[in-house]
Scaffold this motif. Structure first.
Motif, PDB file in Angstrom:
ATOM      1  N   GLN A  40      81.147  39.508  23.926  1.00 41.73           N
ATOM      2  CA  GLN A  40      79.896  39.260  24.655  1.00 41.73           C
ATOM      3  C   GLN A  40      78.698  39.834  23.870  1.00 41.73           C
ATOM      4  OE1 GLN A  40      79.645  39.876  29.023  1.00 41.73           O
ATOM      5  NE2 GLN A  40      77.769  41.011  28.581  1.00 41.73           N
ATOM      6  N   ALA A  41      78.888  40.993  23.286  1.00 38.97           N
ATOM      7  CA  ALA A  41      77.801  41.607  22.499  1.00 38.97           C
ATOM      8  C   ALA A  41      77.425  40.691  21.328  1.00 38.97           C
ATOM      9  CB  ALA A  41      78.231  42.980  21.997  1.00 38.97           C
ATOM     10  N   LYS A  42      78.440  40.143  20.673  1.00 38.01           N
ATOM     11  CA  LYS A  42      78.151  39.253  19.533  1.00 38.01           C
ATOM     12  C   LYS A  42      77.523  37.949  20.019  1.00 38.01           C
ATOM     13  CE  LYS A  42      82.225  39.974  17.305  1.00 38.01           C
ATOM     14  NZ  LYS A  42      83.206  39.725  16.257  1.00 38.01           N
ATOM     15  N   ALA A  43      77.932  37.505  21.208  1.00 32.80           N
ATOM     16  CA  ALA A  43      77.350  36.267  21.766  1.00 32.80           C
ATOM     17  C   ALA A  43      75.855  36.467  22.029  1.00 32.80           C
ATOM     18  CB  ALA A  43      78.075  35.876  23.055  1.00 32.80           C
ATOM     19  N   VAL A  44      75.478  37.661  22.468  1.00 33.60           N
ATOM     20  CA  VAL A  44      74.053  37.948  22.714  1.00 33.60           C
ATOM     21  C   VAL A  44      73.290  37.834  21.388  1.00 33.60           C
ATOM     22  CG1 VAL A  44      72.392  39.738  23.395  1.00 33.60           C
ATOM     23  CG2 VAL A  44      74.475  39.415  24.726  1.00 33.60           C
ATOM     24  N   LEU A  45      73.839  38.435  20.339  1.00 30.59           N
ATOM     25  CA  LEU A  45      73.164  38.392  19.032  1.00 30.59           C
ATOM     26  C   LEU A  45      73.053  36.958  18.519  1.00 30.59           C
ATOM     27  CD1 LEU A  45      74.989  41.483  17.533  1.00 30.59           C
ATOM     28  CD2 LEU A  45      72.511  41.314  17.839  1.00 30.59           C
ATOM     29  N   ARG A  46      74.137  36.205  18.657  1.00 27.72           N
ATOM     30  CA  ARG A  46      74.108  34.821  18.145  1.00 27.72           C
ATOM     31  C   ARG A  46      73.135  33.960  18.947  1.00 27.72           C
ATOM     32  NH1 ARG A  46      80.160  35.169  17.720  1.00 27.72           N
ATOM     33  NH2 ARG A  46      80.508  35.934  15.604  1.00 27.72           N
ATOM     34  N   ARG A  47      73.105  34.205  20.253  1.00 27.45           N
ATOM     35  CA  ARG A  47      72.169  33.429  21.084  1.00 27.45           C
ATOM     36  C   ARG A  47      70.716  33.780  20.715  1.00 27.45           C
ATOM     37  NH1 ARG A  47      70.739  29.003  22.865  1.00 27.45           N
ATOM     38  NH2 ARG A  47      69.874  28.846  24.957  1.00 27.45           N
ATOM     39  N   ALA A  48      70.482  35.048  20.413  1.00 24.64           N
ATOM     40  CA  ALA A  48      69.122  35.449  20.003  1.00 24.64           C
ATOM     41  C   ALA A  48      68.714  34.662  18.757  1.00 24.64           C
ATOM     42  CB  ALA A  48      69.070  36.951  19.738  1.00 24.64           C
ATOM     43  N   ALA A  49      69.604  34.606  17.783  1.00 25.46           N
ATOM     44  CA  ALA A  49      69.288  33.866  16.552  1.00 25.46           C
ATOM     45  C   ALA A  49      69.086  32.383  16.859  1.00 25.46           C
ATOM     46  CB  ALA A  49      70.399  34.065  15.527  1.00 25.46           C
ATOM     47  N   GLU A  50      69.945  31.844  17.728  1.00 26.20           N
ATOM     48  CA  GLU A  50      69.822  30.422  18.105  1.00 26.20           C
ATOM     49  C   GLU A  50      68.473  30.127  18.750  1.00 26.20           C
ATOM     50  OE1 GLU A  50      74.169  29.343  19.564  1.00 26.20           O
ATOM     51  OE2 GLU A  50      72.674  29.072  21.133  1.00 26.20           O
ATOM     52  N   LEU A  51      67.999  31.084  19.535  1.00 29.40           N
ATOM     53  CA  LEU A  51      66.708  30.905  20.223  1.00 29.40           C
ATOM     54  C   LEU A  51      65.522  31.136  19.292  1.00 29.40           C
ATOM     55  CD1 LEU A  51      67.521  32.668  23.634  1.00 29.40           C
ATOM     56  CD2 LEU A  51      67.148  30.230  23.269  1.00 29.40           C
ATOM     57  N   GLY A  52      65.812  31.470  18.043  1.00 27.30           N
ATOM     58  CA  GLY A  52      64.732  31.618  17.064  1.00 27.30           C
ATOM     59  C   GLY A  52      64.226  33.037  16.907  1.00 27.30           C
ATOM     60  N   VAL A  53      64.919  34.013  17.514  1.00 30.82           N
ATOM     61  CA  VAL A  53      64.527  35.415  17.291  1.00 30.82           C
ATOM     62  C   VAL A  53      64.794  35.731  15.816  1.00 30.82           C
ATOM     63  CG1 VAL A  53      65.153  37.817  17.773  1.00 30.82           C
ATOM     64  CG2 VAL A  53      65.012  36.168  19.647  1.00 30.82           C
ATOM     65  N   LEU A  75      76.042  37.965  12.677  1.00 33.38           N
ATOM     66  CA  LEU A  75      74.935  37.173  12.111  1.00 33.38           C
ATOM     67  C   LEU A  75      74.970  36.974  10.601  1.00 33.38           C
ATOM     68  CD1 LEU A  75      71.934  38.487  14.249  1.00 33.38           C
ATOM     69  CD2 LEU A  75      73.391  36.504  14.673  1.00 33.38           C
ATOM     70  N   HIS A  76      75.808  37.728   9.900  1.00 32.60           N
ATOM     71  CA  HIS A  76      75.870  37.546   8.448  1.00 32.60           C
ATOM     72  C   HIS A  76      76.754  36.337   8.117  1.00 32.60           C
ATOM     73  CE1 HIS A  76      77.080  38.238   4.246  1.00 32.60           C
ATOM     74  NE2 HIS A  76      75.869  38.770   4.158  1.00 32.60           N
ATOM     75  N   PRO A  77      76.376  35.464   7.191  1.00 36.62           N
ATOM     76  CA  PRO A  77      75.158  35.470   6.392  1.00 36.62           C
ATOM     77  C   PRO A  77      73.929  35.113   7.236  1.00 36.62           C
ATOM     78  CG  PRO A  77      76.437  33.490   5.916  1.00 36.62           C
ATOM     79  CD  PRO A  77      77.250  34.317   6.867  1.00 36.62           C
ATOM     80  N   TYR A  78      72.868  35.876   7.020  1.00 37.37           N
ATOM     81  CA  TYR A  78      71.662  35.731   7.841  1.00 37.37           C
ATOM     82  C   TYR A  78      70.849  34.502   7.425  1.00 37.37           C
ATOM     83  CZ  TYR A  78      72.765  40.635   8.729  1.00 37.37           C
ATOM     84  OH  TYR A  78      73.398  41.794   9.059  1.00 37.37           O
ATOM     85  N   SER A  79      70.090  33.971   8.388  1.00 41.16           N
ATOM     86  CA  SER A  79      69.150  32.908   8.033  1.00 41.16           C
ATOM     87  C   SER A  79      68.069  33.530   7.137  1.00 41.16           C
ATOM     88  CB  SER A  79      68.540  32.298   9.292  1.00 41.16           C
ATOM     89  OG  SER A  79      67.850  33.288   9.998  1.00 41.16           O
ATOM     90  N   ASP A  80      67.435  32.704   6.332  1.00 44.02           N
ATOM     91  CA  ASP A  80      66.483  33.214   5.335  1.00 44.02           C
ATOM     92  C   ASP A  80      65.347  34.019   5.937  1.00 44.02           C
ATOM     93  OD1 ASP A  80      67.964  32.065   3.419  1.00 44.02           O
ATOM     94  OD2 ASP A  80      66.653  30.320   3.120  1.00 44.02           O
ATOM     95  N   ASP A  81      64.980  33.664   7.187  1.00 41.98           N
ATOM     96  CA  ASP A  81      63.803  34.333   7.759  1.00 41.98           C
ATOM     97  C   ASP A  81      64.164  35.508   8.675  1.00 41.98           C
ATOM     98  OD1 ASP A  81      64.897  32.921   9.844  1.00 41.98           O
ATOM     99  OD2 ASP A  81      63.000  32.086  10.556  1.00 41.98           O
TER     100      ASP A  81
END
Ligand SMILES: NC(=O)c1ccc[n+]([C@@H]2O[C@H](COP(=O)([O-])OP(=O)(O)OC[C@H]3O[C@@H](n4cnc5c(N)ncnc54)[C@H](OP(=O)(O)O)[C@@H]3O)[C@@H](O)[C@H]2O)c1
Length: 283
Positions: A40-53, A75-81
């Motif tokens: 669940q903790a990782k799902a929160v992080l992935r959802r944050a990235a998906e939402l553009g955080v 989240l690794h590999p991270y998006s460029d931004d």
């Protein structure tokens, strides 16, 4: 009413979305140990990235190590931004027990550990978590400055400092951010917000939701929330976004549903009148 800019150029070169995510709440109780549900903790992080955080705040002391490791795993590999801001200089003795250590040798070890845990070669924003009263600030920051020159840190920030300490730090190394406790009704650091705005330094308010108190319905905040068809937490975050263009709120949550709700704050354009009413609320 304009929403104002929803982005900020951190350190002049990192374009980030101002509404970020605080990754302190994805650990166990008392910010100690593993969370009850790692997936669940990782799902929160992935959802944050998906939402553009693309601004995530953490520290090696959250867990300790747990928050940074989860970010690296999820989240690794991270998006460029993606910009991960971490911190060093606080140690843990157990659940809810924190003490500072700003000695050069400790900061070096912490930084190397954060790089490994976050799977990074350079930390975009490394914040001195606390000034250690036993160590001259010049020594702690001198070490971070050396690490910056070695290419391991891009930008340096501070946490829980007053205006004099900020000025003292700026004599040692450029400072791009200050992270102090601040939210509606918590006015201790008003002058620091103004000082950061004047210098275009990011102000990162910790406890932007007053550790959850500002998500509970009731009172003036609730009346204003109803007017905007928003939750009280969304209003508290929208208020911070309007307070200054240098404010980067980092609400923390362990739940996808709360994260999604919090991100909705970006869409709320508070009127000047409601902003002022909320500004006068007492903590
Ligand atoms: N520099 C420092 O010394 C320092 C100190 C403290 C924190 N920080 C940083 O600041 C970040 C933010 O602070 P914080 O996380 O302590 O406090 P916060 O963001 O003010 O509040 C987080 C609390 O609010 C609850 N919450 C969040 N969204 C909610 C929603 N939509 N509805 C209901 N409850 C909600 C969370 O519980 P749930 O998990 O149930 O959602 C959590 O208990 C931290 O994550 C950390 O990165 C820095």
């Amino acid at each position: 009413m304009s929403l104002g800019s929803l982005t900020f150029r951190l350190g002049g070169d990192l374009e980030i979305r101002r509404l970020g995510f605080g990754a302190m709440r994805i650990t166990g109780d008392g910010i100690w140990g593993e969370p009850s549900d790692r997936e669940q903790a990782k799902a929160v992080l992935r959802r944050a990235a998906e939402l553009g955080v693309n601004f995530i705040d953490t520290a090696d002391s959250y867990g300790p190590d747990v928050s940074e490791c989860l970010i690296g795993e999820a989240l690794h590999p991270y998006s460029d931004d993606m910009v991960i801001a971490t911190k060093g200089g606080l140690l843990r003795g157990g659940p809810n027990i924190w003490y500072s250590n700003g000695r050069p040798e400790h900061l070096r070890i912490s930084l190397e550990k954060s790089l490994r845990q976050l799977k990074l070669e350079r930390i975009d924003l490394y914040q001195l978590h606390r000034i250690d009263a036993q160590v001259p600030l010049e020594e702690s920051l001198g070490t971070l400055s050396d690490l910056r020159n070695e290419g391991k840190i891009r930008h340096i920030g501070l946490s829980e400092v007053n205006n004099e300490q900020l000025a003292q730090a700026q004599k040692v190394v450029p400072i791009v951010s200050v992270q102090n406790r601040y939210s509606i009704g918590d006015h201790e650091w008003e002058s620091m917000v103004d000082a950061c705005e004047a210098q275009n330094i990011a102000f990162i308010p910790w406890f932007p939701l007053a550790a959850g108190k500002l998500t509970a319905p009731g009172g003036t905040l609730d009346q204003i929330a109803k007017k905007y068809e928003a939750s009280v937490g969304q209003i508290a975050l929208a208020w911070l976004l309007k307070r200054s263009p240098v404010i980067l709120p980092i609400p923390g949550t362990s739940k996808v549903k709360h994260l999604e709700e919090n991100m909705g704050a970006e869409k709320i354009a508070l009127s000047d009148e409601d902003f002022q009413t909320l500004r006068e609320l007492q903590a």
